[in-house]
Enzyme design. Structure first.
Site, PDB file in Angstrom:
ATOM      1  N   LYS A  49       0.850  -1.205   0.000  1.00  0.00           N
ATOM      2  CA  LYS A  49       0.000   0.000   0.000  1.00  0.00           C
ATOM      3  C   LYS A  49       0.882   1.251   0.000  1.00  0.00           C
ATOM      4  CE  LYS A  49      -3.619  -2.486   2.491  1.00  0.00           C
ATOM      5  NZ  LYS A  49      -4.171  -2.824   3.820  1.00  0.00           N
ATOM      6  N   GLN A  93      -4.012  -1.479  10.192  1.00  0.00           N
ATOM      7  CA  GLN A  93      -3.903  -2.748   9.470  1.00  0.00           C
ATOM      8  C   GLN A  93      -4.444  -3.901  10.320  1.00  0.00           C
ATOM      9  OE1 GLN A  93      -2.953  -3.356   6.196  1.00  0.00           O
ATOM     10  NE2 GLN A  93      -3.645  -5.436   6.666  1.00  0.00           N
ATOM     11  N   ASP A 116     -10.543   3.145   5.128  1.00  0.00           N
ATOM     12  CA  ASP A 116     -10.842   1.707   5.019  1.00  0.00           C
ATOM     13  C   ASP A 116     -12.349   1.452   5.108  1.00  0.00           C
ATOM     14  OD1 ASP A 116      -9.200  -0.385   4.419  1.00  0.00           O
ATOM     15  OD2 ASP A 116      -8.369  -0.623   6.434  1.00  0.00           O
TER      16      ASP A 116
END
Ligand code: NDP
Length: 291
Positions: A49, A93, A116
């Site tokens: 990412k 994450q 997200d």
């Protein structure tokens, strides 16, 4: 072509974002990655990412913590990133170590920086069909694939196997929305579903988000169905340097001759998730900088 090239679609999105980011005067969009511990998959996902962000011209910040970090310290870091006006997007994450409450960390993120899309407010916005929110990247990536490949969901029977917030449930909600790239009739299956095969065989579009290698076999698929394989599973393979290979939740060799279109693993849905994260980051920047 039968196989859907998610890698190419993701690369097109990255190119489009690179062009739009280049035209920004002053500070570029910025995303902060919060990673806890050294789980190899998490390290590799964040690295990927980070690399894509740099390529686009999005500034990445890595906040890495020891596995033993407390919830309070993690919360304090998220609060600091929320308060920092130079940070537009924040990603924690997953998975976090088991002593940490993952959903509580997601809900700590300022919803306007929740790229997200896991915050309760953004999940609620999907339910309310409010386009100002952030949609979880993998389900958003499937919708984007359908849009760019000319696959209409309208009136189709979409069967989703899996009901996680990250993939199955959110995709089901998107597919049933009243609007373009939606209007499907949706059935959601899970581990307690009876007669799974009878249901999946009715699918015009079958989405597998299970986490079980090659569980969907050819006899579960209707002739000509579109198959979207979200699964990413490592299975041992002595012939590979790493000692494993990646397979989906669908048995590709069996499904490919039956399906009209199919996403491969790797190279299907996977690359779209990162591309959609970057799209959300640019959107966050734009919303935060609206006059
Ligand atoms: P979860 O484990 O959170 O959810 C799996 C779902 O599958 C659950 O709803 C579960 O049912 C259901 N399920 C499990 N076994 C069966 C079964 N035998 N029959 C029917 N349903 C079953 O996984 P995720 O949704 O997070 O991920 C799913 C897959 O997608 C994984 O392989 C993951 O690696 C991959 N993934 C890929 C991404 C990408 O970028 N391409 C991003 C995120 C995930 P129940 O709810 O009853 O337990």
């Amino acid at each position: 072509m039968k196989a859907i090239d998610g890698k190419k679609i993701a690369s097109d999105i990255v190119d489009e974002l690179t062009v739009s980011t280049a035209s920004i005067q002053g500070p570029k969009p910025c995303i902060a990655f919060v990673r806890v511990g050294e789980d190899p998959a998490s390290v590799s996902y964040v690295r990927g990412k980070n690399r894509t962000a740099e390529k686009i011209g999005i500034t990445p910040i890595l906040c890495a913590f020891e596995n033993s970090i407390s919830q309070e310290t993690l919360n304090a870091k998220i609060d600091a990133l929320n308060a920092d006006p130079s940070v537009n997007g924040i990603l924690v994450q997953s998975p976090l170590p088991s002593h940490l409450d993952e959903q509580s960390a997601f809900n700590r993120i300022d919803p306007t920086k929740d790229v997200d899309g896991f915050h309760v407010v953004n999940a609620g916005r999907v339910v309310q069909e409010d386009a100002n929110g952030f949609v979880s990247c993998t389900p958003a990536g499937i919708i984007e694939i359908c849009q760019r490949e000319g696959i209409s969901l309208e009136g189709k029977h979409v069967v989703v196997i899996g009901r996680s917030l990250i993939v199955g449930k959110t995709f089901a909600l998107l597919a049933m929305q009243n609007g373009p790239q939606a209007n499907a009739t949706v059935t959601v299956c899970h581990s307690r579903t009876r007669n799974l095969k009878e249901i999946t065989r009715q699918a015009d579009i079958l989405v597998a988000a299970i986490g079980r290698p090659e569980m969907v076999t050819g006899d579960m698929i209707k002739d000509g169905a579109i198959v979207i394989d979200v699964g990413i599973n490592r299975v041992g393979d002595a012939s590979k340097k790493k000692g494993y290979k990646l397979v989906g939740d669908v048995n590709f060799a069996e499904a490919e001759p039956i399906a009209s279109r199919i996403t491969p693993v790797p190279g299907g849905v996977g690359p779209m998730t990162v591309a959609m994260l970057m799209k959300n980051t640019v959107k966050a920047y734009e919303l935060q900088n609206q006059k």
